[in-house]
Design an enzyme around this catalytic site. Structure first.
Site, mmCIF file in Angstrom:
data_model
loop_
_atom_site.group_PDB
_atom_site.id
_atom_site.type_symbol
_atom_site.label_atom_id
_atom_site.label_comp_id
_atom_site.label_asym_id
_atom_site.label_seq_id
_atom_site.Cartn_x
_atom_site.Cartn_y
_atom_site.Cartn_z
ATOM 1 N N THR A 206 14.706 118.986 10.097
ATOM 2 C CA THR A 206 13.776 119.283 9.013
ATOM 3 C C THR A 206 12.353 118.830 9.288
ATOM 4 O OG1 THR A 206 15.577 118.991 7.481
ATOM 5 C CG2 THR A 206 13.362 118.770 6.579
ATOM 6 N N GLY A 236 21.193 120.752 0.830
ATOM 7 C CA GLY A 236 20.967 119.334 1.110
ATOM 8 C C GLY A 236 19.932 118.712 0.194
ATOM 9 N N ASP A 237 19.321 117.662 0.671
ATOM 10 C CA ASP A 237 18.336 116.903 -0.121
ATOM 11 C C ASP A 237 16.950 117.551 -0.118
ATOM 12 O OD1 ASP A 237 18.253 116.358 2.689
ATOM 13 O OD2 ASP A 237 16.850 114.722 2.277
ATOM 14 N N THR A 257 14.288 112.897 6.088
ATOM 15 C CA THR A 257 14.973 113.811 6.991
ATOM 16 C C THR A 257 16.309 113.170 7.323
ATOM 17 O OG1 THR A 257 14.867 114.978 9.115
ATOM 18 C CG2 THR A 257 13.879 112.798 9.039
HETATM 19 C C1 SD4 Z 1 19.712 118.495 5.024
HETATM 20 N N1 SD4 Z 1 18.060 116.776 5.144
HETATM 21 O O1 SD4 Z 1 19.858 119.659 4.681
HETATM 22 C C2 SD4 Z 1 18.394 118.086 5.616
HETATM 23 C C3 SD4 Z 1 18.474 118.196 7.091
HETATM 24 C C4 SD4 Z 1 17.598 117.256 7.790
HETATM 25 O O2 SD4 Z 1 17.243 115.948 9.606
HETATM 26 O O3 SD4 Z 1 16.630 116.774 7.332
HETATM 27 N N2 SD4 Z 1 17.953 116.866 8.948
HETATM 28 O O4 SD4 Z 1 20.597 117.662 4.945
#
Ligand code: SD4
Length: 341
Positions: A206, A236-237, A257
């Site tokens: 991300t 996700g978040d 992230t």
């Molecule tokens: C998620 N947080 O969808 C994101 C992916 C991400 O480093 O940031 N990965 O979980």
């Protein structure tokens, strides 16, 4: 590192709970780096610096470098009319178009059913935000998130509804396809179909970004394809305000992230901003939030979360669960020497 010293390349420092983060400072980046915990704490003990006259941009991972440049370009120079939000959108769009890690934009790895689904969010310090989740075929989810904020009474649109809104706004929605590279990797994954949602340092993903403009306005953004080979429909978040990103004027902002489930359970970005409201420096805020992530999510050796925070004085902090988290800070633009005039 002295604050006046230009620094190139990766710079290890001990701010993570389990190991170290890496601060990525490009050749074009000089000074004002409070990335080491001790720097941030010393800075907290001194009177706070005045509000920054120069804009700054802070982003996750190596792809933060080109993204920051595109963002900062909009905020520099006499007569600048672009805002921190414009900068965040422009910076994130760079990675949505070109992401060698295949974790942002339409060229990403798909979910386990072979479909690329994307999440994005923007937020500004007055509490406004816009988010899209589980969208397919949208080249620039970060821009669609901004449109949700600016053109609807809502905060979050998902799936087919978000795609319909995109079309209504004149945003092109392509037929979902996979790039040849993504398809090859997905087909290789299908041979085992091992569903092991771990994000680690090999899966740099991300782009999350914080920008502070010369008017002292802060914005945050995040855009991602989430976990490779996730269940279809998983979000996700990143597109959830308070989890992946949060900004509150006049306190500051935080971005995350990593493995989104761990951040969703703790509302990591909100935690960090509230820690700053309670008096923590950005560095301390990131450390506290990462401590909470670890406390609430067992087996931290199996996941990565990286967190960045920025306050309205231009102090920043960084912390991660594991080593290997890199981030990019850009405070200045430099023109390279040229041979021809
Ligand atoms: C998620 N947080 O969808 C994101 C992916 C991400 O480093 O940031 N990965 O979980």
């Amino acid at each position: 590192m002295s604050q006046a010293e230009p620094h190139q390349g990766a710079h290890p420092h001990a701010t993570s709970r389990r190991n170290a983060c890496l601060a990525l400072l490009s050749a074009a980046t000089v000074g004002a780096c409070a990335s080491e915990g001790s720097h941030a704490r010393e800075a907290a003990a001194k009177p706070l610096p005045p509000l920054p006259r120069a804009p700054m941009v802070l982003s996750t991972w190596n792809h933060g470098l080109p993204a920051n440049l595109a963002a900062l370009e909009l905020l520099h120079g006499p007569g600048v009319t672009k805002s921190a939000l414009d900068a965040v959108e422009a910076g994130c769009r760079v990675v949505e178009l070109e992401c060698p890690d295949m974790t942002v934009g339409l060229g990403s790895r798909p979910d386990r059913d072979g479909r690329v689904t994307l999440d994005a969010a923007v937020m500004v310090g007055d509490g406004r935000g816009g988010c899209v989740a589980f969208v397919q075929g949208v080249k620039h989810p970060i821009s669609l998130a901004r449109l949700v904020m600016e053109r609807t009474p809502h905060v979050l649109l998902v799936g087919a509804g978000a795609e319909q809104f995109a079309r209504e706004c004149g945003v092109e929605v392509a037929l979902p396809t996979l790039t040849p590279a993504a398809e090859a990797q997905w087909r290789a994954w299908l041979t085992e179909k091992k569903y092991a949602p771990k994000i680690n340092i090999e899966n740099h993903d991300t782009i999350s970004m914080l920008a502070l403009d010369a008017q002292g306005v802060m914005a945050a953004g995040s855009t991602t394809s989430g976990l490779a080979y996730k269940m279809h429909g998983r979000v996700g978040d990143s597109p959830i305000l308070g989890a992946g990103i949060f900004v509150d004027a006049p306190i500051g902002g935080a971005i995350c992230t990593g493995l989104g489930e761990t951040v969703l359970r703790t509302l990591g970005a909100h935690l960090a901003v509230e820690a700053m409201r309670a008096g923590a420096t950005p560095q301390e805020a990131c450390e506290q939030a990462i401590d909470r992530v670890i406390a609430k999510n067992p087996h931290p050796e199996n996941y990565q979360v990286g967190m960045l925070a920025l306050d309205y004085h231009g102090l920043h902090g960084a912390c991660a669960v594991q080593s290997g988290f890199t981030f990019a800070l850009q405070t200045e633009l430099h023109e390279s020497p040229s041979r021809l005039r």
